[in-house]
Design an enzyme around this catalytic site. Structure first.
Site, PDB file in Angstrom:
ATOM      1  N   SER A  86      32.504  42.198  43.693  1.00  9.07           N
ATOM      2  CA  SER A  86      32.997  41.472  44.868  1.00  9.07           C
ATOM      3  C   SER A  86      33.236  40.006  44.536  1.00  9.07           C
ATOM      4  O   SER A  86      33.696  39.252  45.382  1.00  9.07           O
ATOM      5  CB  SER A  86      32.004  41.596  46.019  1.00  9.07           C
ATOM      6  OG  SER A  86      30.744  41.166  45.594  1.00  9.07           O
ATOM      7  N   HIS A  98      38.219  46.357  45.288  1.00 10.69           N
ATOM      8  CA  HIS A  98      37.083  45.832  46.034  1.00 10.69           C
ATOM      9  C   HIS A  98      37.011  46.507  47.391  1.00 10.69           C
ATOM     10  O   HIS A  98      37.801  46.204  48.279  1.00 10.69           O
ATOM     11  CB  HIS A  98      37.200  44.308  46.185  1.00 10.69           C
ATOM     12  CG  HIS A  98      36.076  43.703  46.952  1.00 10.69           C
ATOM     13  ND1 HIS A  98      36.235  42.664  47.837  1.00 10.69           N
ATOM     14  CD2 HIS A  98      34.759  44.023  47.001  1.00 10.69           C
ATOM     15  CE1 HIS A  98      35.064  42.349  48.386  1.00 10.69           C
ATOM     16  NE2 HIS A  98      34.153  43.165  47.878  1.00 10.69           N
ATOM     17  N   GLU A 157      40.695  45.393  48.751  1.00  2.92           N
ATOM     18  CA  GLU A 157      41.327  44.309  47.999  1.00  2.92           C
ATOM     19  C   GLU A 157      41.649  44.834  46.609  1.00  2.92           C
ATOM     20  O   GLU A 157      40.750  45.292  45.901  1.00  2.92           O
ATOM     21  CB  GLU A 157      40.382  43.100  47.903  1.00  2.92           C
ATOM     22  CG  GLU A 157      40.367  42.218  49.147  1.00  2.92           C
ATOM     23  CD  GLU A 157      39.449  41.006  48.995  1.00  2.92           C
ATOM     24  OE1 GLU A 157      38.391  41.133  48.352  1.00  2.92           O
ATOM     25  OE2 GLU A 157      39.781  39.936  49.525  1.00  2.92           O
ATOM     26  N   ASN A 213      35.929  37.058  50.682  1.00  2.00           N
ATOM     27  CA  ASN A 213      34.614  36.445  50.489  1.00  2.00           C
ATOM     28  C   ASN A 213      34.716  34.953  50.180  1.00  2.00           C
ATOM     29  O   ASN A 213      33.830  34.178  50.533  1.00  2.00           O
ATOM     30  CB  ASN A 213      33.846  37.175  49.382  1.00  2.00           C
ATOM     31  CG  ASN A 213      33.290  38.496  49.891  1.00  2.00           C
ATOM     32  OD1 ASN A 213      33.239  38.737  51.100  1.00  2.00           O
ATOM     33  ND2 ASN A 213      32.919  39.368  48.974  1.00  2.00           N
TER      34      ASN A 213
END
Ligand code: T1G
Length: 695
Positions: free
Chosen positions: A405, A426, A438, A476
């Site tokens: 991640s 991801h 992702e 993130n």
């Protein structure tokens, strides 16, 4: 007749075919063609007219690309009225997804037949409007108020079977829509079936509409279209039909003008545009039929479940028999959840937990896999070791994916002789539920490897967004920024509880501190410790969060974090106030008050600023890619369209001036994104960057 409407006769029956791919949307040419066709049917003495769709579906609604533009005549409500008041018996034959205006056309017909696989619905509230062509007036007369409120405020699709049971359609028959429609119409004529205009049916019984309005508003967390639709249904009970139509039109047009409609339509098209990338044009994805997953923890088991549900055989590698056994337990648990929710039947469950899933502790069993995805411990050395072993074992052309991640995928690819086959996939937890994926493209990832990632997402029924390599990729990285803004406000005087309330008021289901408690405060704490050595000395440290973790308050997993979880609803943890106070003393901060608008503003400006940096750095191809990530993975309220759509509608100049003002206190954190400054200087918007990009 317009090109999208074909008219011919079959005996006494006028055959009206709609041919406007891809979904027979009711654009102006279709609407005009329908009026001309019914006029022609009347002029040449037809006894009945059959309306059906060519291609994949009966009309799936109005053409939503016309929204926001001046409405063109004939308007859809007038087309429906014209059908309903024609002396000719009108029959609609439904297949595919007869939605919105498509169902309204059918409701303006005298009879309705559908194929067994057909779906019907009035999903207008999902794109920020409401049925605007008689749906709120005709459906309640047909099925009653309660069912209409459920169908219209949920926007859900209804199977042909349920629609038949509810009385929305009169017959379900297998076959081509034209054929089943023609035979049904002949039968109706043979028995001299009467015309059945719904407008002549009695008005439905009223309910407590104020209560229904309030309940719709509460459930939609600030989105207003479902509540407006309730008022439309109310008009069906309280006004004569024509006046009810007028009232519906007023409510519809009011919704058409709202930012919420703009936001929801943007979300609709953005979720489709993210898959349109120049680099994918004319690039064929590799064949993937067998999948291996390394690591059977929560993420690995979730990923394996996702592939199993999509029909792939899966081999899952764990380090020991015990770990493999535990992984099987997690996967079985996931699948029994899917069984309970009716997503799969018992036969499928048995297959997915049986022959479709192989557990192993030997890398040798991965030799023939077309795709290997690892979800092992988030440590660069561990991942590089996995990839060097895969490099030695896997067949040429196998796609080697990492679910990391935040780690640098270029460094992971360096552990192999085949960096072109390495990609980031991801997933978001729970991986078998969350729709966002992702697809993280490293410097040397081959285009067909990228295309394979997007093709896999489609088969997994997920939405893939292309991301470049950086710490946190798109979602993130932006999360870290707005999370930091929240932590800074706590240090400066706000309480976590005021911040959570302010962010829920903006439309998020949960505030940032509730989310932290849910995810586990120790996760972010580990990330901070990992980055401590390289942290910029100007970065403000979230001392409160660190001290909560040092006290073992990790959130829900320990029963207490910012909140106490020994009762429902969870209450603020009284220990937190003391921790905040001591942190402020340590930092010499004199706390000040924060209003809810300021809390929301700072939180959103931090989000927009970092998002603009993510686009400016090329980590996201377009602003709409960021919007889709935040909408589908981070709970951004859909009716606001995503952070950059919201920023456009709020006004970039004001956002930049707020960021510049905040920078007085913290020049490092609030350094304005160059792209934001450029757009403001040029008088452009983020949406300007979406147009044409990625084609
Ligand atoms: N208008 C224009 N284009 C549409 C469209 C629509 N209503 N629906 C789909 N498309 C395009 C879509 O952009 C894509 O284009 C292609 O069709 C395939 O769609 C007065 C005012 C029908 C369930 O809200 O829910 O009627 O990307 O990729 O996954 O009361 O599309 O290929 O160029 O989604 O199989 C109400 C919206 C309108 C339905 C098919 N109707 N559409 O899903 O394919 S408002 C809706 C959907 C209304 C009246 C009011 C889905 C689908 P491209 P897709 P799919």
């Amino acid at each position: 007749m317009t090109g999208v409407i074909r008219y011919n006769r079959d005996g006494d029956i006028a055959m009206i075919a709609i041919d406007n791919p891809p979904v027979n949307a009711l654009g102006q040419a279709v609407r005009q063609g329908l009026v001309e066709a019914v006029e022609k049917a009347e002029a040449d003495g037809a006894r009945a007219a059959l309306i059906y769709g060519e291609g994949r579906s009966f009309p799936a609604g109005a053409d939503i690309r016309e929204f926001g533009k001046p409405p063109l005549e004939p308007w859809l409500p007038d087309v429906c009225n014209r059908l309903e008041t024609s002396p000719v018996l009108v029959v609609s034959a439904l297949h595919g997804t007869a939605l919105g205006g498509g169902l309204e056309i059918a409701l303006a017909s005298d009879y309705r037949i559908a194929t067994p696989a057909a779906k019907v619905g009035l999903p207008e509230v999902l794109i920020g409007v409401m049925p605007g062509a008689g749906g709120t007036q005709r459906l309640p007369r047909l099925v009653g108020v309660e069912t209409s409120i459920d169908v219209i405020t949920s926007g859900r699709q209804i199977s042909a079977g349920e629609a038949f049971d509810l009385g929305i359609i009169d017959r379900v028959e297998d076959g081509a829509p034209r054929d089943i429609g023609l035979s049904y119409t002949r039968a109706l004529l043979a028995e001299n079936a009467p015309r059945r205009p719904i407008r002549e049916m009695p008005a439905p019984q009223p309910i407590d509409f104020d209560a229904a309005y309030d309940s719709a508003l509460r459930k939609a967390r600030g989105q207003i279209s479902p509540a407006y639709a309730v008022r439309g249904i109310q008009a069906a009970c309280e006004l004569p039909f024509e006046e009810g139509l007028t009232r519906e039109r007023e409510l519809f047009r009011a919704l058409l003008e709202t930012d919420q409609r703009q936001g929801l339509i943007h979300a609709f098209f953005a979720e489709r545009a993210v898959g349109v990338l120049a680099e994918l044009k004319d690039t064929n994805a590799r064949d993937v039929n067998s999948v291996a997953v390394i690591g059977g923890g929560t993420m690995g088991a979730g990923i394996a479940t996702s592939f199993l549900l999509a029909g792939f055989p899966v081999t899952l590698l764990e380090m020991s028999e015990d770990a493999a056994h535990a992984a099987r337990g997690r996967i079985t648990g996931n699948l029994s959840g899917a069984l309970k929710r009716g997503k799969i039947d018992q036969k499928t469950y048995d297959r997915l937990t049986g022959p479709a899933l192989a557990l192993t502790t030997s890398y040798d069993d991965l030799r023939e896999a077309d795709l290997v995805i690892e979800a092992v411990f988030e440590d660069m050395n561990v991942k590089r070791d996995v990839f060097s072993r895969l490099d030695a074992i896997c067949k040429p052309g196998a796609v080697l994916a990492t679910n990391t991640s935040y780690l640098d995928i270029n460094k992971i690819a360096d552990a192999t002789q085949r960096p072109e086959d390495v990609i980031g996939l991801h997933f978001f937890s729970p991986a078998h539920v969350m729709k966002l994926l992702e697809v993280v493209v490293a410097d040397r990832t081959a285009p067909d490897t990228v295309a394979t990632g997007f093709a896999l997402a489609k088969r997994l029924k997920k939405t893939a967004v292309r991301a470049g390599v950086c710490d946190g990729f798109i979602g993130n990285r932006i999360l870290a920024a707005y999370r930091a803004a929240a932590d800074h406000m706590v240090l400066d005087g706000a309480t976590p509880y005021d911040i959570d309330a302010a962010i829920r008021e903006f439309g998020f289901a949960m505030g940032p501190f509730q989310v932290s408690d849910l995810a586990g405060l120790d996760i972010a704490w580990a990330a901070r410790k990992r980055r401590a050595a390289t942290r910029d000395p100007r970065e403000r440290v979230p001392l409160v969060a660190d001290r909560l973790c040092e006290a073992g308050l990790f959130g829900q997993k320990t029963g207490q974090g910012y909140y106490l979880y020994n009762e429902t609803p969870p209450k603020p943890n009284p220990e937190v106030a003391g921790i905040i106070e001591s942190a402020r003393e340590t930092l010499g901060i004199k706390p000040r008050a924060f209003s809810r608008p300021e809390i929301q503003r700072r939180y959103l400006c931090a989000m927009v600023n970092e998002a603009a940096k993510v686009v400016g750095d090329g980590i996201a191809r377009r602003p709409l890619d960021v919007d889709v990530v935040l909408l589908m993975g981070y709970g951004f309220p859909r009716y606001r369209g995503g952070p950059l759509k919201w920023a456009d509608m709020d006004g970039l100049p004001k956002i930049l001036s707020d960021i510049t003002a905040y920078a007085q206190d913290d020049r490092y954190f609030w350094s304005p994104a160059p792209l934001l400054e450029q757009l403001v200087a040029e008088g452009r918007t983020f949406d300007d960057l979406n147009k044409g990009a990625g084609k």
